[in-house]
Design a protein around this motif. Sequence first.
Motif, PDB file in Angstrom:
ATOM      1  N   LYS A   1      42.711  46.622  36.739  1.00  0.00           N
ATOM      2  CA  LYS A   1      41.913  47.252  35.817  1.00  0.00           C
ATOM      3  C   LYS A   1      40.882  46.137  35.161  1.00  0.00           C
ATOM      4  O   LYS A   1      39.952  46.210  34.633  1.00  0.00           O
ATOM      5  N   ASP A   2      41.366  44.813  34.963  1.00  0.00           N
ATOM      6  CA  ASP A   2      40.854  43.694  33.946  1.00  0.00           C
ATOM      7  C   ASP A   2      39.923  42.921  34.931  1.00  0.00           C
ATOM      8  O   ASP A   2      38.982  42.887  35.108  1.00  0.00           O
ATOM      9  N   ARG A   3      40.892  41.955  35.582  1.00  0.00           N
ATOM     10  CA  ARG A   3      40.373  41.003  36.608  1.00  0.00           C
ATOM     11  C   ARG A   3      39.566  41.842  37.666  1.00  0.00           C
ATOM     12  O   ARG A   3      38.440  41.458  38.136  1.00  0.00           O
ATOM     13  N   THR A   4      40.211  43.104  38.156  1.00  0.00           N
ATOM     14  CA  THR A   4      39.395  43.724  39.153  1.00  0.00           C
ATOM     15  C   THR A   4      38.065  44.382  38.573  1.00  0.00           C
ATOM     16  O   THR A   4      37.034  44.655  38.995  1.00  0.00           O
ATOM     17  N   GLY A   5      38.430  45.059  37.307  1.00  0.00           N
ATOM     18  CA  GLY A   5      37.317  45.737  36.449  1.00  0.00           C
ATOM     19  C   GLY A   5      36.089  44.633  36.332  1.00  0.00           C
ATOM     20  O   GLY A   5      35.046  45.234  36.744  1.00  0.00           O
ATOM     21  N   TRP A   6      36.348  43.378  36.018  1.00  0.00           N
ATOM     22  CA  TRP A   6      35.257  42.496  36.064  1.00  0.00           C
ATOM     23  C   TRP A   6      34.423  42.420  37.391  1.00  0.00           C
ATOM     24  O   TRP A   6      33.231  42.298  37.392  1.00  0.00           O
ATOM     25  N   GLY A   7      35.307  42.005  38.439  1.00  0.00           N
ATOM     26  CA  GLY A   7      34.633  42.172  39.705  1.00  0.00           C
ATOM     27  C   GLY A   7      33.800  43.124  40.000  1.00  0.00           C
ATOM     28  O   GLY A   7      32.637  43.016  40.642  1.00  0.00           O
ATOM     29  N   ALA A   8      34.340  44.328  39.835  1.00  0.00           N
ATOM     30  CA  ALA A   8      33.447  45.640  40.119  1.00  0.00           C
ATOM     31  C   ALA A   8      32.282  45.625  39.523  1.00  0.00           C
ATOM     32  O   ALA A   8      31.104  45.908  39.720  1.00  0.00           O
TER      33      ALA A   8
ATOM     34  N   GLY B   1      42.201  34.481  45.111  1.00  0.00           N
ATOM     35  CA  GLY B   1      41.366  34.002  44.240  1.00  0.00           C
ATOM     36  C   GLY B   1      42.027  33.825  42.768  1.00  0.00           C
ATOM     37  O   GLY B   1      41.687  35.220  42.204  1.00  0.00           O
ATOM     38  N   ASP B   2      42.808  33.139  42.320  1.00  0.00           N
ATOM     39  CA  ASP B   2      43.464  33.329  41.071  1.00  0.00           C
ATOM     40  C   ASP B   2      42.639  33.057  39.861  1.00  0.00           C
ATOM     41  O   ASP B   2      42.210  31.844  39.456  1.00  0.00           O
ATOM     42  N   VAL B   3      42.217  34.363  39.246  1.00  0.00           N
ATOM     43  CA  VAL B   3      41.132  34.237  38.197  1.00  0.00           C
ATOM     44  C   VAL B   3      41.559  33.502  37.068  1.00  0.00           C
ATOM     45  O   VAL B   3      40.885  32.806  36.378  1.00  0.00           O
ATOM     46  N   LEU B   4      43.052  33.563  36.524  1.00  0.00           N
ATOM     47  CA  LEU B   4      43.526  32.954  35.491  1.00  0.00           C
ATOM     48  C   LEU B   4      44.019  31.652  35.575  1.00  0.00           C
ATOM     49  O   LEU B   4      44.779  31.154  34.730  1.00  0.00           O
ATOM     50  N   ALA B   5      43.899  30.959  36.647  1.00  0.00           N
ATOM     51  CA  ALA B   5      44.600  29.917  37.109  1.00  0.00           C
ATOM     52  C   ALA B   5      44.378  28.744  35.791  1.00  0.00           C
ATOM     53  O   ALA B   5      45.220  27.916  35.588  1.00  0.00           O
ATOM     54  N   ASP B   6      43.106  28.783  35.435  1.00  0.00           N
ATOM     55  CA  ASP B   6      42.840  27.820  34.355  1.00  0.00           C
ATOM     56  C   ASP B   6      43.041  28.034  32.874  1.00  0.00           C
ATOM     57  O   ASP B   6      42.601  27.365  32.010  1.00  0.00           O
ATOM     58  N   THR B   7      43.308  29.233  32.615  1.00  0.00           N
ATOM     59  CA  THR B   7      43.517  30.069  31.365  1.00  0.00           C
ATOM     60  C   THR B   7      44.847  30.009  30.738  1.00  0.00           C
ATOM     61  O   THR B   7      45.915  30.264  31.376  1.00  0.00           O
TER      62      THR B   7
ATOM     63  N   LEU C   1      36.315  45.731  52.635  1.00  0.00           N
ATOM     64  CA  LEU C   1      37.114  44.704  51.708  1.00  0.00           C
ATOM     65  C   LEU C   1      37.635  45.176  50.488  1.00  0.00           C
ATOM     66  O   LEU C   1      37.156  46.204  49.878  1.00  0.00           O
ATOM     67  N   LEU C   2      38.912  44.918  50.164  1.00  0.00           N
ATOM     68  CA  LEU C   2      39.520  45.659  49.050  1.00  0.00           C
ATOM     69  C   LEU C   2      39.814  44.304  48.266  1.00  0.00           C
ATOM     70  O   LEU C   2      40.593  43.352  48.662  1.00  0.00           O
ATOM     71  N   PHE C   3      39.743  44.495  46.992  1.00  0.00           N
ATOM     72  CA  PHE C   3      39.913  43.349  45.961  1.00  0.00           C
ATOM     73  C   PHE C   3      40.781  44.154  44.907  1.00  0.00           C
ATOM     74  O   PHE C   3      40.507  44.978  44.542  1.00  0.00           O
ATOM     75  N   HIS C   4      41.747  43.363  44.367  1.00  0.00           N
ATOM     76  CA  HIS C   4      42.785  43.813  43.433  1.00  0.00           C
ATOM     77  C   HIS C   4      43.361  42.697  42.678  1.00  0.00           C
ATOM     78  O   HIS C   4      43.506  41.392  42.942  1.00  0.00           O
ATOM     79  N   CYS C   5      43.873  43.343  41.647  1.00  0.00           N
ATOM     80  CA  CYS C   5      44.984  42.343  40.705  1.00  0.00           C
ATOM     81  C   CYS C   5      46.348  42.903  40.672  1.00  0.00           C
ATOM     82  O   CYS C   5      46.642  43.492  41.453  1.00  0.00           O
ATOM     83  N   THR C   6      46.901  42.932  39.416  1.00  0.00           N
ATOM     84  CA  THR C   6      48.141  43.729  39.175  1.00  0.00           C
ATOM     85  C   THR C   6      47.958  45.116  38.940  1.00  0.00           C
ATOM     86  O   THR C   6      48.381  45.996  39.746  1.00  0.00           O
TER      87      THR C   6
END
Length: 266
Positions: A164-171, A81-87, A156-161
Motif C-alpha cells: 500500500k505505501d512503498r508499492t503505492g508510491w511506485g504505482a 530494492g530496499d526503499v527504507l534502508a536509509d530511513t 513484472l510484479l512489485f510489492h512491499c509488505t
Amino acid sequence: MTAIPSTTVANLRDLGGTPLSGGRTVRPGLVLRSGALDRLDADADPAVAALGIRTVVDFRSDVERADRPDRLPTGARLLVGDVLADTLHAGLGKMPPAAHLKDLMADPIVAEEHLGGGKAQAIFGEVYRSFVNSASAQDAYRLLLTEAADPQAGPLLFHCTAGKDRTGWGATVILSLLGADDDTLMAEYMSVNPAVKQAFAPMIEGFTAAGGDPEIALALIGVFPSYLRTALEEVAARYGSMEKYVREGLGVPDGTVEALRDRLTA
C-alpha cells in the motif's frame, strides 16, 4: 486498475486498464502490484500462475525479507530494492509501520503513547517524504522504472509488505509518467483500502476489543489522501515536476521513460 482474485497473494492488482490522457490506457498484464509473496502457492492459485510473472521487485527491508521470504512464481527472478534502508523514523527503527503492525497493535496503551494524537499520521508523512528524498528509495524506484521499461523483464510484479505505501508510491510514479491525471492517481492509490482492511480485519478487531483506538488502527492499516499528497508535494517542492524527479532524483534517462511509455501504453 484490475483487482485479481488471488487466494494466496494479498492485494494483487494489475495496473493495466488504468485510464490515461488522450483516451489511452495502461496495457494489461505487464505491471502488477501486491502485498508480500510469502504465502504464494502457485499450484493452488491458478490466477497467479496465469499471469506468467517473470520479474519480482521486492521493496521490503532485510528484516522483513528474512522474516517472511517471498515464494516466487515458477520461472521468476527476484530483484530487491530496499526503499527504507536509509530511513530511520522515531520509535520504529528501520521498520515501516506496515511491517510492524503486530508489534504496534499488540498493546493499545503502547500504541496510544507512540501513535496517538496524530503521531501515526506524522510518521507516515516522514515515510512518504523519504520515498522521494532518500538514496535507498531513489535506487529502488529507479530499479522499478528500469525493469518496467524493459521488454526482456516480462510481466513484472512489485510489492512491499501490505502493498500500500512503498508499492503505492511506485504505482503513482509509473502512472504519472504514463499520463494519468491527478484524480486517477489518487483513485488508484486509494483503491487498495478494502483489500488491505480485509486482510488485517482480525488484527483490527483484536486491537479495538482490547481498548485500542480505531483511529490508530486505520491510520496504520489504510491509506489516506494526505499520505500521497505529502509525497507529491515533496516532488513539486524539490523538483517542480514528476518528470524532473524521475530524471534528476532517480537518475532515469529520458530514453528509459520513453521506452516505458511505448511498452505500457495502449
